[in-house]
Design a protein around this motif. Structure first.
Motif, PDB file in Angstrom:
ATOM      1  N   GLY A   1       0.783  -1.220   0.000  1.00 33.70           N
ATOM      2  CA  GLY A   1       0.000   0.000   0.000  1.00 33.70           C
ATOM      3  C   GLY A   1       0.820   1.278   0.000  1.00 33.70           C
ATOM      4  N   LYS A   2       2.133   1.175   0.000  1.00 34.36           N
ATOM      5  CA  LYS A   2       2.997   2.358   0.025  1.00 34.36           C
ATOM      6  C   LYS A   2       3.281   2.857  -1.392  1.00 34.36           C
ATOM      7  N   THR A   3       3.573   4.139  -1.493  1.00 32.26           N
ATOM      8  CA  THR A   3       4.090   4.749  -2.719  1.00 32.26           C
ATOM      9  C   THR A   3       5.456   5.308  -2.376  1.00 32.26           C
ATOM     10  N   LEU A   4       6.484   4.829  -3.069  1.00 35.26           N
ATOM     11  CA  LEU A   4       7.846   5.270  -2.808  1.00 35.26           C
ATOM     12  C   LEU A   4       8.321   6.181  -3.934  1.00 35.26           C
ATOM     13  N   THR A   5       9.002   7.237  -3.552  1.00 32.18           N
ATOM     14  CA  THR A   5       9.587   8.180  -4.499  1.00 32.18           C
ATOM     15  C   THR A   5      11.080   7.879  -4.623  1.00 32.18           C
TER      16      THR A   5
ATOM     17  N   THR B   1       2.941  -7.027   1.487  1.00 34.73           N
ATOM     18  CA  THR B   1       1.677  -7.753   1.592  1.00 34.73           C
ATOM     19  C   THR B   1       0.585  -7.148   0.720  1.00 34.73           C
ATOM     20  N   GLY B   2       0.960  -6.252  -0.152  1.00 38.20           N
ATOM     21  CA  GLY B   2       0.000  -5.618  -1.054  1.00 38.20           C
ATOM     22  C   GLY B   2       0.748  -4.909  -2.158  1.00 38.20           C
ATOM     23  N   ALA B   3       0.034  -4.068  -2.899  1.00 37.04           N
ATOM     24  CA  ALA B   3       0.628  -3.350  -4.030  1.00 37.04           C
ATOM     25  C   ALA B   3       1.644  -2.321  -3.536  1.00 37.04           C
ATOM     26  N   LEU B   4       2.771  -2.252  -4.228  1.00 39.41           N
ATOM     27  CA  LEU B   4       3.804  -1.254  -3.971  1.00 39.41           C
ATOM     28  C   LEU B   4       3.930  -0.414  -5.233  1.00 39.41           C
ATOM     29  N   THR B   5       3.849   0.898  -5.092  1.00 35.87           N
ATOM     30  CA  THR B   5       3.965   1.802  -6.233  1.00 35.87           C
ATOM     31  C   THR B   5       5.288   2.542  -6.156  1.00 35.87           C
ATOM     32  N   LEU B   6       6.042   2.508  -7.255  1.00 32.24           N
ATOM     33  CA  LEU B   6       7.268   3.298  -7.377  1.00 32.24           C
ATOM     34  C   LEU B   6       6.926   4.490  -8.259  1.00 32.24           C
ATOM     35  N   ASP B   7       6.864   5.679  -7.667  1.00 38.08           N
ATOM     36  CA  ASP B   7       6.463   6.886  -8.384  1.00 38.08           C
ATOM     37  C   ASP B   7       7.706   7.651  -8.804  1.00 38.08           C
ATOM     38  N   PHE B   8       8.003   7.610 -10.102  1.00 38.58           N
ATOM     39  CA  PHE B   8       9.200   8.261 -10.623  1.00 38.58           C
ATOM     40  C   PHE B   8       8.948   9.673 -11.110  1.00 38.58           C
TER      41      PHE B   8
END
Length: 141
Positions: A106-110, A123-130
């Motif tokens: 559930g995290k969005t990492l920059t 344990t869920g979706a991980l978003t890599l926001d570029f």
């Protein structure tokens, strides 16, 4: 260390050098340990091993497409050198975020260097926001 160096629209070639063309690059042995329900393995790109000389399970059950199998030849040796250089460069980057004990679900990492003292948990979706520019993101343990 798992690493995504650039957004998908930018080549990682400058960082990885000749290792960029390798889908699989091993040090001692590369083994295709396929099993049902996926009876074959398909590798897209080069497959190499060096200084070892053992590649098993790819004849006839594995396929290498768009690349070649390199067994302890100059191409594999240079790729290993380039991959080692890239790893050492990334390992030397200062840590921006210590996510030890954090569930990445559930995290969005920059962009940044993310470190874990132990294994990472997802344990869920991980978003890599570029964003809109080429960036560097590195994960280390």
């Amino acid at each position: 260390m798992a690493t995504l160096l650039y957004s998908p629209f930018v080549s990682a070639g400058p960082m990885l050098g000749s290792a960029q063309s390798f889908a699989v690059l091993g040090n001692a042995t590369v083994t295709n340990g396929h099993s049902d329900p996926n009876p074959t393995t398909q590798i897209y790109g080069n497959l190499g091993v060096t200084p070892g000389t053992s590649v098993t399970g790819f004849y006839p059950d594995g396929t290498v497409s768009g690349g070649t199998i390199h067994i302890n030849d100059g191409v594999a040796q240079l790729a290993l050198t380039d991959a080692t250089t890239a790893y050492n460069t990334l390992a030397g980057l200062p840590v921006n975020f210590n996510y030890t004990g954090v569930d990445l679900g559930g995290k969005t990492l920059t962009p940044g260097v993310y470190h874990f003292d132990t294994s990472a948990q997802l344990t869920g979706a991980l978003t890599l926001d570029f964003g809109s520019t080429p960036v560097r993101t590195s994960f280390s343990r």
